[in-house]
Design an enzyme around this catalytic site. Structure first.
Site, mmCIF file in Angstrom:
data_model
loop_
_atom_site.group_PDB
_atom_site.id
_atom_site.type_symbol
_atom_site.label_atom_id
_atom_site.label_comp_id
_atom_site.label_asym_id
_atom_site.label_seq_id
_atom_site.Cartn_x
_atom_site.Cartn_y
_atom_site.Cartn_z
ATOM 1 N N CYS A 98 -7.417 -12.031 15.074
ATOM 2 C CA CYS A 98 -6.868 -10.561 14.369
ATOM 3 C C CYS A 98 -8.251 -9.795 13.928
ATOM 4 N N HIS A 99 -7.974 -8.592 13.683
ATOM 5 C CA HIS A 99 -9.204 -7.877 13.119
ATOM 6 C C HIS A 99 -10.078 -8.318 12.070
ATOM 7 N N THR A 100 -9.192 -8.468 10.991
ATOM 8 C CA THR A 100 -9.733 -9.096 9.683
ATOM 9 C C THR A 100 -10.839 -10.176 9.980
ATOM 10 N N HIS A 103 -6.419 -16.668 10.241
ATOM 11 C CA HIS A 103 -5.419 -16.303 9.508
ATOM 12 C C HIS A 103 -4.154 -16.061 10.208
ATOM 13 N N GLU A 104 -3.842 -16.519 11.236
ATOM 14 C CA GLU A 104 -2.622 -15.923 12.104
ATOM 15 C C GLU A 104 -2.163 -17.460 12.618
ATOM 16 N N CYS A 135 4.497 -18.030 -4.912
ATOM 17 C CA CYS A 135 4.529 -19.118 -5.896
ATOM 18 C C CYS A 135 5.653 -18.972 -6.418
ATOM 19 N N CYS A 152 4.648 -16.666 -10.686
ATOM 20 C CA CYS A 152 3.566 -15.773 -11.155
ATOM 21 C C CYS A 152 4.238 -14.462 -11.610
ATOM 22 N N CYS A 175 5.146 -12.315 -8.718
ATOM 23 C CA CYS A 175 6.195 -13.033 -7.866
ATOM 24 C C CYS A 175 7.712 -12.682 -8.690
ATOM 25 N N CYS A 200 1.442 -12.174 -4.836
ATOM 26 C CA CYS A 200 1.230 -13.350 -5.797
ATOM 27 C C CYS A 200 -0.073 -13.427 -6.250
ATOM 28 N N ARG A 223 -5.262 -16.555 -6.179
ATOM 29 C CA ARG A 223 -6.009 -15.341 -5.838
ATOM 30 C C ARG A 223 -7.460 -15.498 -6.041
ATOM 31 N N CYS A 253 0.501 -12.911 10.776
ATOM 32 C CA CYS A 253 -0.017 -11.629 10.592
ATOM 33 C C CYS A 253 0.710 -10.442 11.090
ATOM 34 N N ARG A 304 -3.048 -8.764 21.748
ATOM 35 C CA ARG A 304 -3.413 -9.991 20.845
ATOM 36 C C ARG A 304 -3.800 -11.212 21.950
HETATM 37 P P1 NAD Z 1 -6.092 -2.324 17.191
HETATM 38 O O1 NAD Z 1 -7.664 -2.050 17.602
HETATM 39 O O2 NAD Z 1 -5.413 -3.203 18.291
HETATM 40 O O3 NAD Z 1 -5.355 -0.952 17.413
HETATM 41 C C1 NAD Z 1 -5.873 0.253 16.925
HETATM 42 C C2 NAD Z 1 -5.617 1.346 17.585
HETATM 43 O O4 NAD Z 1 -5.708 2.555 17.121
HETATM 44 C C3 NAD Z 1 -6.013 1.348 19.127
HETATM 45 O O5 NAD Z 1 -5.187 1.425 20.027
HETATM 46 C C4 NAD Z 1 -6.846 2.845 19.000
HETATM 47 O O6 NAD Z 1 -7.126 3.305 20.338
HETATM 48 C C5 NAD Z 1 -6.133 3.581 18.005
HETATM 49 N N1 NAD Z 1 -6.985 4.541 17.420
HETATM 50 C C6 NAD Z 1 -8.296 4.469 16.880
HETATM 51 N N2 NAD Z 1 -8.563 5.669 16.517
HETATM 52 C C7 NAD Z 1 -7.736 6.488 16.616
HETATM 53 C C8 NAD Z 1 -7.457 7.938 16.188
HETATM 54 N N3 NAD Z 1 -8.420 8.572 15.613
HETATM 55 N N4 NAD Z 1 -6.266 8.434 16.321
HETATM 56 C C9 NAD Z 1 -5.069 7.516 16.906
HETATM 57 N N5 NAD Z 1 -5.384 6.281 17.534
HETATM 58 C C10 NAD Z 1 -6.577 5.822 17.131
HETATM 59 O O7 NAD Z 1 -5.878 -2.707 15.869
HETATM 60 P P2 NAD Z 1 -4.629 -3.444 15.123
HETATM 61 O O8 NAD Z 1 -4.734 -5.148 15.391
HETATM 62 O O9 NAD Z 1 -3.435 -2.791 15.454
HETATM 63 O O10 NAD Z 1 -4.967 -3.166 13.472
HETATM 64 C C11 NAD Z 1 -4.841 -1.930 13.015
HETATM 65 C C12 NAD Z 1 -5.271 -2.011 11.612
HETATM 66 O O11 NAD Z 1 -4.366 -2.767 10.932
HETATM 67 C C13 NAD Z 1 -6.486 -2.736 11.322
HETATM 68 O O12 NAD Z 1 -7.404 -1.755 10.461
HETATM 69 C C14 NAD Z 1 -6.374 -3.953 10.697
HETATM 70 O O13 NAD Z 1 -7.506 -4.549 9.741
HETATM 71 C C15 NAD Z 1 -4.980 -3.394 9.867
HETATM 72 N N6 NAD Z 1 -4.136 -4.509 9.266
HETATM 73 C C16 NAD Z 1 -3.752 -4.582 8.273
HETATM 74 C C17 NAD Z 1 -2.785 -5.437 7.529
HETATM 75 C C18 NAD Z 1 -2.273 -5.202 6.059
HETATM 76 O O14 NAD Z 1 -1.724 -6.017 5.638
HETATM 77 N N7 NAD Z 1 -2.512 -4.208 5.487
HETATM 78 C C19 NAD Z 1 -2.668 -6.541 8.209
HETATM 79 C C20 NAD Z 1 -2.932 -6.593 9.392
HETATM 80 C C21 NAD Z 1 -3.755 -5.695 10.158
HETATM 81 C C1 022 Z 2 -4.970 -9.264 7.646
HETATM 82 N N1 022 Z 2 -5.406 -7.889 7.174
HETATM 83 C C2 022 Z 2 -5.981 -7.334 7.977
HETATM 84 C C3 022 Z 2 -5.674 -7.604 9.142
HETATM 85 N N2 022 Z 2 -5.291 -8.846 9.217
HETATM 86 C C4 022 Z 2 -5.346 -8.089 5.650
HETATM 87 C C5 022 Z 2 -6.501 -7.897 4.952
HETATM 88 C C6 022 Z 2 -6.375 -7.380 3.813
HETATM 89 C C7 022 Z 2 -4.958 -7.608 3.158
HETATM 90 C C8 022 Z 2 -4.048 -7.816 3.644
HETATM 91 C C9 022 Z 2 -4.040 -7.975 5.116
HETATM 92 C C10 022 Z 2 -4.959 -7.244 1.538
HETATM 93 C C11 022 Z 2 -4.564 -6.167 0.888
HETATM 94 C C12 022 Z 2 -4.687 -6.539 -0.313
HETATM 95 C C13 022 Z 2 -5.128 -7.747 -0.508
HETATM 96 N N3 022 Z 2 -5.783 -8.248 0.604
HETATM 97 C C14 022 Z 2 -5.707 -8.195 -1.837
HETATM 98 C C15 022 Z 2 -4.392 -9.120 -2.512
HETATM 99 C C16 022 Z 2 -4.695 -9.319 -3.875
HETATM 100 O O1 022 Z 2 -5.830 -9.112 -4.517
HETATM 101 O O2 022 Z 2 -3.650 -10.191 -4.504
HETATM 102 C C17 022 Z 2 -6.162 -9.245 0.669
HETATM 103 C C18 022 Z 2 -5.617 -10.710 1.058
HETATM 104 C C19 022 Z 2 -6.414 -11.585 1.035
HETATM 105 C C20 022 Z 2 -7.560 -11.724 0.973
HETATM 106 C C21 022 Z 2 -8.423 -10.480 0.719
HETATM 107 C C22 022 Z 2 -7.796 -9.341 0.555
HETATM 108 C C23 022 Z 2 -8.535 -13.108 1.078
HETATM 109 O O3 022 Z 2 -8.115 -14.022 1.353
HETATM 110 N N4 022 Z 2 -9.764 -13.173 1.261
HETATM 111 C C24 022 Z 2 -4.274 -10.567 1.019
HETATM 112 ZN ZN ZN Z 3 -4.440 -10.158 10.480
#
Ligand code: NAD
Ligand code: 022
Ligand code: ZN
Length: 375
Positions: free
Chosen positions: A40-42, A62-63, A92, A95, A98, A106, A110, A169, A370
């Site tokens: 994954c991206h992270t 993480h996946e 958990c 906390c 939760c 949770c 952390r 994820c 993926r």
């Molecule tokens: P990805 O690279 O597979 O997809 C991103 C898409 O966005 C691509 O298709 C790209 O062409 C498009 N894009 C880029 N710039 C753009 C723009 N200006 N306008 C429109 N489209 C645009 O990435 P992904 O795996 O789908 O992840 C997306 C995001 O989600 C990442 O930042 C990732 O870290 C985040 N994420 C967050 C969480 C969370 O819990 N919040 C969990 C997982 C992933």
């Molecule tokens: C997963 N992410 C992006 C792509 N794949 C992702 C990254 C960060 C978070 C969630 C998903 C996230 C959002 C908010 C937090 N995190 C903070 C949570 C908190 O502080 O309670 C986050 C998480 C884990 C970690 C860091 C940031 C870590 O284990 N290092 C859920």
């Molecule tokens: Zn992820």
């Protein structure tokens, strides 16, 4: 014991596949044989060195999905042989967070999780007697890992590991953002920015929720077919419309007598702060909600005119789709096994552990939705 792992020794360097040492589970912990893990991206964000909180040397990933092979003292909810998905957001159930029932974040472990350590402040992984750090509490880039009991979801045993690892994820984040965070209702209109591994899951979540109009926005035209495959009804490439994306989308979503326009729900799945603003501003006046899913670069900031909020738009964010891991992840596995959601077509590449760096190359090239490593 000896385990095979892809180790992140240094920021900006490829992972090195090697044999490392893993200690058995302590109190409240379990050892899991990881059968498959998504990339994954992270993981990439941390490996690249762009993540200021990245710790090296460490075992990323993480996946995952796998099988419990040993339980430590005091473990009650899991036993040897259970099929499981590791949780980077634990649950958990004790906390304040939760118990609040208002968040999935949770707080039980952390601080140690963020420091790359198990809850007792030590690491189970080592190499030549020197500790290797855990990552996001999961470290699935090893064929065995040790996890706190509260960071493990037990799932049904007939589900294929090489597909359900993605529920650890991407799938849960995308579908959860729709169901838990936005709580999208039947007949809604929605805009999804970024049709990658997250955005496509938002789209299938919207289809599941019964949304009427599902607009996908991406700079890459090859994503049109991908979006349609999972329920997208309209595709927009911002480079090809000859006007600003916000008025274009507001116009496209005009419905009802007042003809105001704007979507009921919008989702950022890009991590780009300019896109986050566009997503907020194309949400409907009075009630539109915009959900930030994308993780922006370190230090980035978002902006908009406060008038956008005063006139009734809501800006929110989501971690792991707002899902409570031990409660909700097994349900998503059920949905997959019942055919309510799809995963298989999004797994575009399957690799061996030795080929793991190829997964990062495919991600950089935008060639994969993926990649999954099967052990
Ligand atoms: P990805 O690279 O597979 O997809 C991103 C898409 O966005 C691509 O298709 C790209 O062409 C498009 N894009 C880029 N710039 C753009 C723009 N200006 N306008 C429109 N489209 C645009 O990435 P992904 O795996 O789908 O992840 C997306 C995001 O989600 C990442 O930042 C990732 O870290 C985040 N994420 C967050 C969480 C969370 O819990 N919040 C969990 C997982 C992933
Ligand atoms: C997963 N992410 C992006 C792509 N794949 C992702 C990254 C960060 C978070 C969630 C998903 C996230 C959002 C908010 C937090 N995190 C903070 C949570 C908190 O502080 O309670 C986050 C998480 C884990 C970690 C860091 C940031 C870590 O284990 N290092 C859920
Ligand atoms: Zn992820």
């Amino acid at each position: 014991m000896d385990v095979r792992a892809a180790v992140a020794f240094e920021a900006g360097k490829p992972l090195e596949v090697t044999t490392v040492q893993l200690e058995g589970p302590k109190e409240g912990e379990v050892m899991v044989e990881v059968k498959a893990t998504g990339i994954c991206h992270t993981d990439e964000f941390t490996l690249s060195g762009a993540d200021p909180e990245g710790i090296f040397p460490s075992i990323l990933g993480h996946e995952g999905a796998g099988v419990v092979v040993e339980v430590g003292p005091g473990v009650k909810s899991l036993k040897k042989g259970d099929h499981v998905i590791p949780l980077y957001t634990p649950e958990c159930r004790e906390c304040p967070s939760c118990l609040s029932q208002k968040t999935n974040l949770c707080t039980a472990i952390r601080s140690t999780q963020g420091q790359g350590l198990m809850p007792d402040g030590t690491s189970r992984f080592s190499l030549d007697g020197k500790p290797l750090h855990h990552y996001m509490g999961t470290s699935t880039f090893a064929n065995f890992t040790v996890l706190p009991e509260i960071a493990v979801a037990k799932v049904r045993e007939d589900a294929p590991f090489d597909k359900i690892c993605y529920i650890g994820c991407g799938v849960t984040t995308g579908i959860g953002a729709v169901i838990h965070t936005a709580k999208v209702e039947e007949g809604a209109t929605a805009v999804v920015f970024g049709l990658g591994g997250i955005g496509l899951n938002v789209i299938q979540g919207l289809r599941l929720a019964g949304a009427d109009m599902i607009i996908g926005v991406d700079l890459n035209n090859s994503k049109k077919e991908w979006g349609e495959r999972f329920g997208m009804t309209h595709f927009v490439n911002p480079k090809e419309i000859g006007e600003d994306i916000v008025p274009y989308l507001v116009n496209l979503t005009k419905r009802g007598a007042d003809q105001i326009g704007g979507a009921d729900y919008t989702f950022d799945c890009t991590g780009n702060v300019t896109v986050m603003r566009q997503a907020l501003e194309c949400a409907h006046r009075g009630w539109g909600q915009s959900v930030v899913i994308g993780v922006a670069p370190a230090g980035a900031e978002i902006s908009t005119r406060p008038f956008q909020l005063v006139t009734g738009r809501t800006w929110k964010g989501t971690a792991f789709g707002g899902a409570r891991g031990r409660t909700d992840v097994p349900k998503i596995v059920e949905w997959y096994m019942d055919g309510k959601i799809e995963i298989d077509p999004m797994i575009t590449h399957t690799l061996s552990l030795d080929e793991i760096n190829k997964g990062f190359d495919l991600m950089h090239a935008g060639e994969s939705i993926r990649s999954v490593v099967v052990y």
